[in-house]
Enzyme design. Structure first.
Site, PDB file in Angstrom:
ATOM      1  CB  SER A 200     -12.210  90.013  50.898  1.00 36.51           C
ATOM      2  OG  SER A 200     -10.949  90.597  51.035  1.00 36.51           O
TER       3      SER A 200
ATOM      4  CE  LYS B 266     -10.789  93.533  52.997  1.00 35.45           C
ATOM      5  NZ  LYS B 266     -10.142  92.874  51.881  1.00 35.45           N
TER       6      LYS B 266
ATOM      7  CE1 TYR C 213      -9.178  92.182  56.494  1.00 36.21           C
ATOM      8  CE2 TYR C 213      -6.952  91.284  56.294  1.00 36.21           C
ATOM      9  CZ  TYR C 213      -8.140  91.689  55.709  1.00 36.21           C
ATOM     10  OH  TYR C 213      -8.293  91.591  54.351  1.00 36.21           O
TER      11      TYR C 213
ATOM     12  CE1 TYR D  41     -10.462  91.633  46.487  1.00 31.72           C
ATOM     13  CE2 TYR D  41     -11.713  90.168  45.074  1.00 31.72           C
ATOM     14  CZ  TYR D  41     -11.074  90.424  46.271  1.00 31.72           C
ATOM     15  OH  TYR D  41     -11.054  89.470  47.241  1.00 31.72           O
TER      16      TYR D  41
ATOM     17  CB  VAL E  22      -8.534  85.554  47.621  1.00 29.07           C
ATOM     18  CG1 VAL E  22      -8.146  86.889  47.061  1.00 29.07           C
ATOM     19  CG2 VAL E  22      -8.262  85.463  49.088  1.00 29.07           C
TER      20      VAL E  22
HETATM   21  N1  GLU Z   1      -7.088  87.691  53.981  1.00 30.68           N
HETATM   22  C1  GLU Z   1      -6.910  88.155  52.635  1.00 30.68           C
HETATM   23  C2  GLU Z   1      -5.988  89.379  52.602  1.00 30.68           C
HETATM   24  O1  GLU Z   1      -6.170  90.272  53.365  1.00 30.68           O
HETATM   25  C3  GLU Z   1      -8.248  88.460  52.045  1.00 30.68           C
HETATM   26  C4  GLU Z   1      -8.133  88.873  50.630  1.00 30.68           C
HETATM   27  C5  GLU Z   1      -9.416  88.802  49.854  1.00 30.68           C
HETATM   28  O2  GLU Z   1     -10.221  87.887  49.998  1.00 30.68           O
HETATM   29  O3  GLU Z   1      -9.573  89.724  49.045  1.00 30.68           O
HETATM   30  O4  GLU Z   1      -5.070  89.436  51.847  1.00 30.68           O
END
Ligand code: GLU
Length: 323
Positions: free
Chosen positions: A77, A80, A198, A250, A268
């Site tokens: 993530s 992002k 993504y 989060y 994650v």
């Molecule tokens: N590729 C993971 C998902 O979209 C990333 C999640 C994350 O790192 O929060 O579920």
């Protein structure tokens, strides 16, 4: 226009002191034995819980790495933040706020309900609905994503094909979110192709040191402090850091801001980036996560470093005339 000559105040301590403080933070928290390695993406479950790296990269290019800072892991993530930067650069502040938004959802990062409750608005680029909508807006698709994130890192990044295949085989929930966005008209490319891009962006391999450089580029008004390449405009960094402040950690984003006082983004696989605007970028890596999905050692070390290095952006002291 925002006045970009007015940067946040203060400076990092001198280089030797930064080194000592970062070394000390690593030693302090290396023995912490809490949290669980993520396993909902099967390929992540085998990560070594003992890995722990800290990297601090100052805007003058001075960097200090301690621990497992050369170990490659998938960015997840944290991507992002940087894909959002590329889209802000292309579309500009107003258009990005109109199409994506930047308010917290108060719901988990992969919530479908957040979309339903908000009539299909992606809400925030740091949750999956908003991140998928953001990825769909990248002019130039996957090539532009990998080129852009590589410019932030200052070296060519590559996909971990094993992590990509593992997530691509199991990411039904992200596919569902992309389809739901499509039903509301709030995704701007084919939903399954967007989910694929993504998933690839999340599978890009980085080291803790790379993340330190990427974070420092956001701290340095969009110029990579190692390669000196301008990656995005300074105004884009404001947009990205504001989005991180709202939802980078989060459901613990408010707690993070209240204790650490800096914009950050976690993933994650166990990485966290934190940005001290005008000063530098900090990256931590340690796979065991807390219940919200944030790296336990990373959160503790970042909290300690924010205090020891004097980085909290909300800190102030009375004017000298006021005693
Ligand atoms: N590729 C993971 C998902 O979209 C990333 C999640 C994350 O790192 O929060 O579920």
């Amino acid at each position: 226009m925002t006045d970009l000559t007015a940067v946040s105040t203060g400076r990092l301590p001198d280089r030797d002191r930064v080194r000592r403080i970062v070394d000390d933070a690593h030693a302090r928290f290396a023995g912490v034995d809490e949290g669980r390695v993520a396993d909902y993406i099967p390929a992540l479950a085998s990560a070594d819980p003992g890995l722990f790296g800290l990297s601090m990269v100052a805007v003058d290019g001075a960097s200090h790495d301690v621990g497992d800072t050369d170990h490659p892991f998938s960015i997840q993530s944290i991507s992002k933040a940087f894909v959002y930067a590329l889209v802000c650069q292309d579309l500009g502040h107003d258009e990005v706020l109109r199409r994506i938004g930047v308010d917290g959802t108060g719901l988990p990062f992969d919530s479908v309900m957040a979309l339903e409750l908000n009539r299909g608005a992606p809400m925030n680029p740091m949750v999956n609905a908003g991140a998928l909508a953001t990825t769909s807006l990248v002019a130039g698709g996957w090539e532009a994503v990998v080129d852009g994130l590589s410019a932030f890192a200052g070296r060519r990044l590559e996909v971990d094909e094993g992590v990509y295949a593992s997530e691509a085989a199991t990411n039904r929930r992200n596919q569902a979110i992309a389809r739901l966005l499509q039903s509301y008209g709030t995704i701007y490319a084919d939903p399954l192709e967007t989910t694929d891009v993504y998933t690839r962006q999340c599978s890009l391999l980085v080291t803790t040191h790379d993340l330190g450089v990427m974070a420092a580029t956001l701290a340095d008004g969009g110029v990579n402090p190692i390669t000196h390449e301008r990656v995005v405009d300074a105004a884009v960094c404001l947009d990205v850091l504001a989005a991180l402040a709202t939802a980078g950690l989060y459901e613990q984003s408010g707690q993070w801001l209240a204790t650490i006082g800096l914009p950050g983004k976690s993933g994650v696989s166990g990485g966290i980036i934190t940005i001290a605007p005008g000063k530098g970028g900090l990256a931590t890596f340690s796979p065991p996560l807390d219940v919200a999905g944030n790296s336990v050692r990373g959160r503790l070390a970042t909290h300690h470093l924010s205090q020891a290095l004097g980085l909290n952006i909300f800190a102030s002291a009375p004017h000298p005339d006021h005693g």
